[in-house]
Design a protein around this motif. Structure first.
Motif, PDB file in Angstrom:
ATOM      1  N   TYR A 117     -31.728  11.196 -54.087  1.00  0.00           N
ATOM      2  CA  TYR A 117     -30.334  10.901 -53.775  1.00  0.00           C
ATOM      3  C   TYR A 117     -30.283   9.475 -53.240  1.00  0.00           C
ATOM      4  CZ  TYR A 117     -29.035  15.873 -53.959  1.00  0.00           C
ATOM      5  OH  TYR A 117     -28.787  17.162 -54.358  1.00  0.00           O
ATOM      6  N   GLN A 152     -27.561   6.734 -50.818  1.00  0.00           N
ATOM      7  CA  GLN A 152     -26.344   6.567 -50.031  1.00  0.00           C
ATOM      8  C   GLN A 152     -26.123   5.101 -49.752  1.00  0.00           C
ATOM      9  OE1 GLN A 152     -26.226   8.859 -46.400  1.00  0.00           O
ATOM     10  NE2 GLN A 152     -23.998   8.799 -46.368  1.00  0.00           N
ATOM     11  N   LYS A 180     -20.412   5.008 -48.020  1.00  0.00           N
ATOM     12  CA  LYS A 180     -20.180   5.960 -49.108  1.00  0.00           C
ATOM     13  C   LYS A 180     -20.951   7.251 -48.855  1.00  0.00           C
ATOM     14  CE  LYS A 180     -19.173   2.572 -52.708  1.00  0.00           C
ATOM     15  NZ  LYS A 180     -19.473   2.150 -54.108  1.00  0.00           N
ATOM     16  N   GLU A 181     -20.559   8.280 -49.582  1.00  0.00           N
ATOM     17  CA  GLU A 181     -21.257   9.549 -49.468  1.00  0.00           C
ATOM     18  C   GLU A 181     -22.577   9.512 -50.233  1.00  0.00           C
ATOM     19  OE1 GLU A 181     -17.367  12.469 -48.949  1.00  0.00           O
ATOM     20  OE2 GLU A 181     -18.700  12.702 -50.660  1.00  0.00           O
ATOM     21  N   ARG A 182     -23.456  10.386 -49.817  1.00  0.00           N
ATOM     22  CA  ARG A 182     -24.724  10.520 -50.518  1.00  0.00           C
ATOM     23  C   ARG A 182     -24.470  11.093 -51.916  1.00  0.00           C
ATOM     24  NH1 ARG A 182     -29.689  12.966 -47.151  1.00  0.00           N
ATOM     25  NH2 ARG A 182     -28.782  11.400 -45.750  1.00  0.00           N
ATOM     26  N   GLU A 183     -25.147  10.524 -52.924  1.00  0.00           N
ATOM     27  CA  GLU A 183     -24.935  10.982 -54.288  1.00  0.00           C
ATOM     28  C   GLU A 183     -26.267  11.245 -54.978  1.00  0.00           C
ATOM     29  OE1 GLU A 183     -22.727   7.963 -56.361  1.00  0.00           O
ATOM     30  OE2 GLU A 183     -24.191   6.401 -55.940  1.00  0.00           O
ATOM     31  N   TRP A 203     -35.520  17.131 -46.684  1.00  0.00           N
ATOM     32  CA  TRP A 203     -35.192  15.719 -46.919  1.00  0.00           C
ATOM     33  C   TRP A 203     -36.258  14.811 -46.326  1.00  0.00           C
ATOM     34  CZ3 TRP A 203     -31.046  14.343 -49.857  1.00  0.00           C
ATOM     35  CH2 TRP A 203     -30.058  15.308 -50.083  1.00  0.00           C
TER      36      TRP A 203
END
Length: 121
Positions: A37, A39, A43-46, A111
């Protein structure tokens, strides 16, 4: 949970390449699906890319054709090779894995601490 440790981030010019690596702690855990992922600031984590235990992969549209995710099940590692990097690829990249302690049925969503990737224009 198993521990994940990322490496390979850094500063690169636009158009360059980077290889990120993720290593899971080796003893006592089974590693399932793995993913990367990212980030960006504000912004949001993608989701960047995923890979299953049997090697099936999936990519976010924004890295399609510019990234390759791979894994070594025996070594419990997962790499993300990125090409043709753009400034908008800048962000903290996180390794993610499903992990389960041997002999247990509960899966954890694990994570890493993240590694910074900065792409200069």
């Amino acid at each position: 949970q198993a521990r994940l440790e990322e490496s390979g981030g850094g500063l690169v010019q636009a158009g360059g390449s980077l290889r990120l690596s993720c290593a899971a702690s080796r003893s006592g855990f089974t590693i399932g699906d793995m993913a990367w992922y990212r980030q960006a600031p504000g912004k949001e984590r993608e989701l960047v890319a995923t890979i299953t235990v049997d090697g099936s992969t999936n990519y976010g549209y924004f890295v399609q054709g510019r990234s390759i995710i791979s894994r070594d099940n025996a070594e419990k590692t997962c790499d993300l090779q990125m090409y043709s990097l753009k400034p908008e690829d800048t962000g903290v990249y996180y390794c993610n894995a499903q992990s389960r302690r041997w002999g247990r049925s509960l899966w954890y969503n694990t994570w890493g601490q993240g590694t910074q990737v900065t792409v200069s224009s």
